[in-house]
Design an enzyme around this catalytic site. Structure first.
Site, PDB file in Angstrom:
ATOM      1  N   GLU A  28     -31.014  36.456 -38.894  1.00  0.00           N
ATOM      2  CA  GLU A  28     -30.956  36.521 -37.322  1.00  0.00           C
ATOM      3  C   GLU A  28     -29.448  36.506 -37.098  1.00  0.00           C
ATOM      4  O   GLU A  28     -28.921  35.509 -37.134  1.00  0.00           O
ATOM      5  CB  GLU A  28     -31.602  35.632 -36.971  1.00  0.00           C
ATOM      6  CG  GLU A  28     -31.779  35.613 -35.364  1.00  0.00           C
ATOM      7  CD  GLU A  28     -32.373  34.463 -34.446  1.00  0.00           C
ATOM      8  OE1 GLU A  28     -31.628  33.920 -33.603  1.00  0.00           O
ATOM      9  OE2 GLU A  28     -33.311  33.693 -35.110  1.00  0.00           O
TER      10      GLU A  28
ATOM     11  N   CYS B  56     -27.509  33.836 -29.216  1.00  0.00           N
ATOM     12  CA  CYS B  56     -27.398  34.899 -29.799  1.00  0.00           C
ATOM     13  C   CYS B  56     -27.829  35.896 -29.045  1.00  0.00           C
ATOM     14  O   CYS B  56     -27.426  37.332 -29.077  1.00  0.00           O
ATOM     15  CB  CYS B  56     -28.244  34.895 -31.193  1.00  0.00           C
ATOM     16  SG  CYS B  56     -29.865  34.638 -31.081  1.00  0.00           S
TER      17      CYS B  56
END
Length: 516
Positions: free
Chosen positions: A220, A255
């Protein structure tokens, strides 16, 4: 609670931890679903029982306000536990393929089994959610787990090292604390699965380490997630409020934070005013206090990097812009009239800075996004279904979200993951369970099946070739050429027109006849 000096795990202890967890897995510790549910419940109550201490630790590490910790960390983490606990019996149940004339008698089964000892390397920005969301998935799938918290959040990492052994057996979940040397030692070992959350630079190192031991890896990562503003249909005040929340949450160190805004040039002034209005609503006294109104940068290097981007921008500040290095604090900063080559557009910002890029058309923005790496998320504020379809079909990203910001991370039933430079693999709920699960094929053949499948044995013959051809599915009719997509669309419109006409005729006839 004062910031603690993080105690690193010795190298020889790392090897021992791995060996003990591997032995536990091989002994079948996590095989019973009932025990997995027990472990999940313990994990959930660890978070619930120690909420105040977790909030305090994250305030020390990141200056996170209590509201942010509850909404973006503890709440979603506990929900992940509850979802897995509620559905684990169904997820873990062996499945059977559809009926087949020949193969069904083979008693085909797909078993869901753990992969082994799994390594989860958590990031600093969400040290609870991005640690325990994958831990939940790994435990639910029947694995034993090593969790490596970020050394950049020492108070939280120290707390986890204290709490985890109180709630879960050391043969199930262990904490390894450390920095580069300890992480490198971990990556030298063989794992059932590795999940890493962090930067693309480190992600390449983790993926390379996994390749050396043929270990599957979930990454990720991140990237510059754009926001498209449609002046015709977006609710400008709602859009501004949600975007500003996404950019200021965790001081922009998210993110999936909106990285920059793409807006038609003629609409930039209107949108800037909406952002400034939202800014005043969020911070009515104009004072931004780390740990109270918003978080701070995680480290001096993170602060200096974002400060450098702000110092170099050629755009115009319209809100914020002040910095306090002693507190690692940057006020939310909105910058308008940024060009594509502006320093703020050179890398993922990962801070509370929101550049606005005016364009002549949204197509210009689409073309620019397509020239770069595929982002983790694309945001679009529009209710125009045609524009939504255009954004979805003409660009690629880990996810695409319309008319909201960051909420996709905690929405049950959706996978979370990137593509290309923004990551690989999926997690959240059932998708996380599947990521950490080995789907083991099994069948049990019987002697009498040789009556049906005798053709597979020598001596071979043309007759046996002909018989075996019936074993497999046949192809559809050979196409005469590419499909006429415009014609299909044309006929679909005609069918809808005919259906609408019939319904209208029925309604008119009933009205003429009156009540029966």
């Amino acid at each position: 609670m004062m910031p603690a000096e993080l105690k690193y795990t010795p190298a020889d202890e790392i090897l021992q931890i791995h060996a003990e967890l591997d032995a536990s897995f091989r002994a079948g510790k996590m095989r019973p679903v009932a025990y997995r549910k027990y472990a999940l419940a313990q994990l959930g109550y660890m978070l619930k029982d120690n909420t105040e201490r977790i909030v305090e630790a994250m305030n020390i590490d990141l200056g996170k306000p209590a509201q942010e910790t509850h909404f973006t960390e503890l709440g979603p983490s506990i929900a992940e536990v509850a979802d897995a606990y509620r559905n684990l019996d169904k997820w873990a149940r062996p499945s059977r393929p559809p009926l087949h004339l020949i193969f069904t008698p083979l008693r085909r089964v797909v078993y869901k089994e753990g992969k082994g000892v799994c390594l989860i390397i958590a990031p600093f920005n969400f040290p609870i959610l991005n640690a325990f969301s994958p831990v939940v998935s790994a435990l639910a799938a029947g694995n034993t787990v090593v969790l490596k918290p970020s050394e950049q959040t020492p108070a939280t990492a120290t707390l986890l090292a204290e709490l985890v052994p109180k709630y879960l057996e050391p043969s199930v979940l262990r904490i390894v604390n450390g920095s580069v040397a300890e992480t490198s030692k971990l990556l030298d070992l063989k794992w059932g699965h590795i999940m890493f959350t962090g930067s693309g630079r480190v992600g390449r190192i983790v993926a390379g380490a996994g390749a050396k031991t043929l270990t599957p890896v979930t990454l990720e990562l991140g990237g510059k997630s754009p926001v498209f503003i449609d002046p015709e249909t977006c609710n400008v005040d709602t859009a501004a409020r949600r975007i500003l929340f996404g950019k200021t949450s965790n001081s922009g160190q998210v993110c999936v934070a909106p990285d920059y805004i793409i807006v038609p040039r003629s609409y930039q002034d209107r949108f800037v005013e909406a952002l400034k209005k939202a800014y005043d609503e969020f911070y009515p006294d104009g004072v931004h206090v780390p740990g109270v109104s918003m978080g701070r940068m995680v480290s001096s290097s993170a602060f200096q990097r974002v400060k450098g981007l702000l110092d170099a921008t050629r755009g115009t500040y319209v809100a914020g812009g002040s910095r306090d290095e002693s507190k690692l604090f940057i006020t939310p900063t909105i910058v308008r009239d940024c060009a594509w080559d502006d320093p703020l557009m050179s890398e993922e910002i990962f801070g509370p800075v929101l550049p606005i890029v005016p364009v002549d058309t949204l197509e210009e923005g689409i073309e620019h996004v397509n020239q770069g790496d595929r982002p983790l998320t694309i945001y679009g504020f529009t209710t125009d279904s045609a524009l939504q379809r255009k954004l979805r079909e003409e660009m690629s990203s880990g996810s695409i979200i319309f008319n909201d910001i960051m909420i996709q991370v905690g929405v049950e039933g959706l996978p979370f993951g990137g593509i290309g430079e923004s990551g690989s693999g999926y997690h959240n709920g059932k998708y996380g369970f599947d990521a950490f699960t080995h789907f083991r094929a099994s069948l049990d053949s019987r002697p009498w099946l040789d009556i049906l499948m005798r053709f597979r044995f020598p001596p071979y013959s043309a007759t046996k070739i002909w018989v075996s051809s019936f074993l497999f599915a046949s192809l559809p009719r050979r196409p005469s050429g590419p499909p006429d997509l415009s014609a299909r669309s044309h006929w679909r419109r005609w069918l809808l027109f005919i259906l609408a006409t019939l319904l209208s005729s029925v309604a008119i006839a009933r009205k003429k006849l009156g009540p029966s």
